[in-house]
Design an enzyme around this catalytic site. Structure first.
Site, PDB file in Angstrom:
ATOM      1  N   GLU A   1       0.834  -1.198   0.000  1.00  0.00           N
ATOM      2  CA  GLU A   1       0.000   0.000   0.000  1.00  0.00           C
ATOM      3  C   GLU A   1       0.875   1.257   0.000  1.00  0.00           C
ATOM      4  O   GLU A   1       2.004   1.260   0.497  1.00  0.00           O
ATOM      5  CB  GLU A   1      -0.924   0.016   1.230  1.00  0.00           C
ATOM      6  CG  GLU A   1      -2.021  -1.032   1.202  1.00  0.00           C
ATOM      7  CD  GLU A   1      -3.060  -0.795   0.124  1.00  0.00           C
ATOM      8  OE1 GLU A   1      -3.132   0.354  -0.398  1.00  0.00           O
ATOM      9  OE2 GLU A   1      -3.792  -1.743  -0.212  1.00  0.00           O
TER      10      GLU A   1
ATOM     11  N   GLU B   1       0.251 -19.041  -1.364  1.00  0.00           N
ATOM     12  CA  GLU B   1      -0.969 -19.828  -1.585  1.00  0.00           C
ATOM     13  C   GLU B   1      -1.084 -20.239  -3.057  1.00  0.00           C
ATOM     14  O   GLU B   1      -1.664 -19.529  -3.854  1.00  0.00           O
ATOM     15  CB  GLU B   1      -2.186 -19.027  -1.148  1.00  0.00           C
ATOM     16  CG  GLU B   1      -2.149 -18.649   0.334  1.00  0.00           C
ATOM     17  CD  GLU B   1      -3.410 -17.953   0.814  1.00  0.00           C
ATOM     18  OE1 GLU B   1      -4.506 -18.221   0.272  1.00  0.00           O
ATOM     19  OE2 GLU B   1      -3.301 -17.139   1.732  1.00  0.00           O
TER      20      GLU B   1
END
Length: 469
Positions: A70, A140
């Site tokens: 971010e 993942e």
């Protein structure tokens, strides 16, 4: 009698100092800052005494080096790691990856010794620069979702090399060794394809098993998000495998030490759209329920949104699976509550697991305004059930704020984010607010960002940190 009372007091004091033998690991998500109104969540909302470990999600990766994600991560890091000023026992980690991150950059990074070393060196530098105590790897998943089969082995190599580097760096500098953890799959197929469990179990400090999302609106029938046990009288492989008890036992029985395994606890639920008059578990479903007011994602509700839903819904307790569900019209909700968390904690302790992992802080009723159960009702249930010490001792050493040069977050220029113009003409860095000791400015390319020290702390220019008066 006096001796007896003194002895009892000493035992109690020893227990307070030692704290719980269990971990309570809680994830913070850097996108929760964008939720509207009462759903907005930033590091200053975190109770520093609630969890034993806080994990900041997520960092990114560029050119095989760890990076911010971010625009304001550096600012959030300061507040996040500054929480250790109020709880000297708190450990903070930075998580890299996540579901949306995918697998491609992990695959590229682990593909050679050279690229792995670039990543490891960047991690050590990055963690120390911003005051983190360790790294959490959330890939993942290795050897799934486009990741080739060899990544199962290369993931192990990365972890082994990372720990070796952490240990060598600790020895050479005299600093505490950086921690290393991972978020790992709870589904059997992803476990089998992605992890060399015995080898990983020897290296990681702890392993966070994602024992949730077992069923969701992608399923064709309703199902619980995080059931403790399978449904009775069902012999389907998915039913037998997709539950907390099976996943945790599978990790343990295949070589992961129980004391290193943290059981995943979700502070959210999944909603389904019913496609028949059946309202039970396993009822036909045709997609996700409507998005919540604050989380704004179809088929997904935070616990504080669940509390609002339940005010006008029919609630049921799913005793065989030790979790509740509810329905209203054609909307069906599988979720957790205080009772299911309490029951799961007892199961966790009876099975000698190392602790609990929570996804995530911002999805509990953190303000205590929605559920009439006080702030963080779910996570506090874990805190109490695991016997985490109520004594929260401030750090003896203030956490230093480090501000390296970085690009202005939103287009640069000479505009000031807080309207003060304080940083005009100033070098990048941290500066005291001359009018308020509780505040300080972070200057980034002459753009001003006003920050507040935690309650009770003041900004100390001698260390560029927030410290006790």
């Amino acid at each position: 009698m006096a001796k007896l009372l003194l002895g009892t007091a000493l035992v109690l004091l020893a227990c307070l100092e030692l704290g719980s033998a269990y971990r309570l690991v809680c994830y913070f998500t850097n996108w929760a800052q964008y939720r509207p109104g009462a759903g907005k969540y930033k590091p200053e909302n975190i109770d520093p005494c609630l969890c034993t470990h806080l994990i900041y999600a997520f960092a990114g990766m560029k050119n095989n080096q760890i990076t911010t994600y971010e625009w304001n991560d550096v600012i959030l890091y300061h507040t996040f790691n500054g929480l250790k000023n109020k709880n000297g026992n708190l450990k903070t980690l930075l998580s890299v990856g996540g579901w949306n991150f995918g697998t491609q950059r992990f695959t590229a990074m682990v593909s050679s010794s050279g690229t792995r070393q670039v990543f490891i060196n960047s991690v050590i530098s990055f963690l120390h620069r911003y005051g983190f105590d360790g790294l959490d790897i959330d890939w993942e998943y290795p050897a799934s979702r486009g990741s080739p089969p060899q990544d199962k082995y290369l993931y192990t190599v990365l972890v082994q090399e990372m720990m070796a580097a952490f240990e060598a760096e600790g020895r050479s500098t005299g600093r505490p060794r950086l921690l290393l953890s991972a978020a790992v799959a709870g589904g059997k197929s992803n476990i089998d394809s992605g992890y060399e469990i015995p080898e990983l179990g020897k290296v990681f400090d702890f392993i966070n098993v994602m024992t949730y999302d077992f069923f969701g609106p992608w399923s064709h029938t309703t199902g619980e998000n995080s059931p403790l046990y399978p449904l009775p009288n069902s012999q389907s492989a998915l039913n037998l495998e997709l539950n907390v008890n099976y996943a945790m036992n599978y990790w343990k029985e295949n070589g992961a030490p129980a004391e290193k395994l943290n059981v995943g606890f979700p502070t959210y639920g999944h909603t389904f759209r019913l496609s028949s008059s059946n309202t039970g578990v396993g009822a036909p479903a045709s997609g996700p329920g409507p998005a919540g007011k604050y989380t704004r994602q179809a088929g997904f509700l935070s616990y504080y949104e669940i509390c609002t839903f339940l005010k006008s819904a029919t609630m049921k307790w799913n005793a065989p699976q030790v979790v509740p569900y509810a329905y209203k019209g054609n909307e069906w909700l599988g979720h957790d509550d205080v009772k299911s968390f309490r029951d799961k904690v007892e199961w966790l302790k009876n099975n000698n697991y190392g602790g609990a992992m929570v996804w995530d802080l911002a999805l509990d009723d953190f303000s205590g305004t929605f559920c009439n159960q006080g702030p963080y009702p779910l996570i506090n249930t874990l805190h109490t059930g695991l016997g985490i010490s109520q004594v929260c001792v401030p750090s003896k050493t203030a956490v230093r704020l480090v501000v390296p040069p970085m690009q202005a977050p939103s287009g640069g220029g000479s505009s000031s984010s807080d309207g003060s113009g304080f940083c005009a003409g100033k070098a990048n860095g941290v500066y005291a607010d001359p009018k308020d000791k509780n505040k300080y400015y972070q200057c980034v390319n002459e753009v001003s960002y006003m920050k507040h020290c935690a309650a009770g702390l003041v900004f100390d220019p001698s260390c560029d940190c927030c410290s006790w008066v």
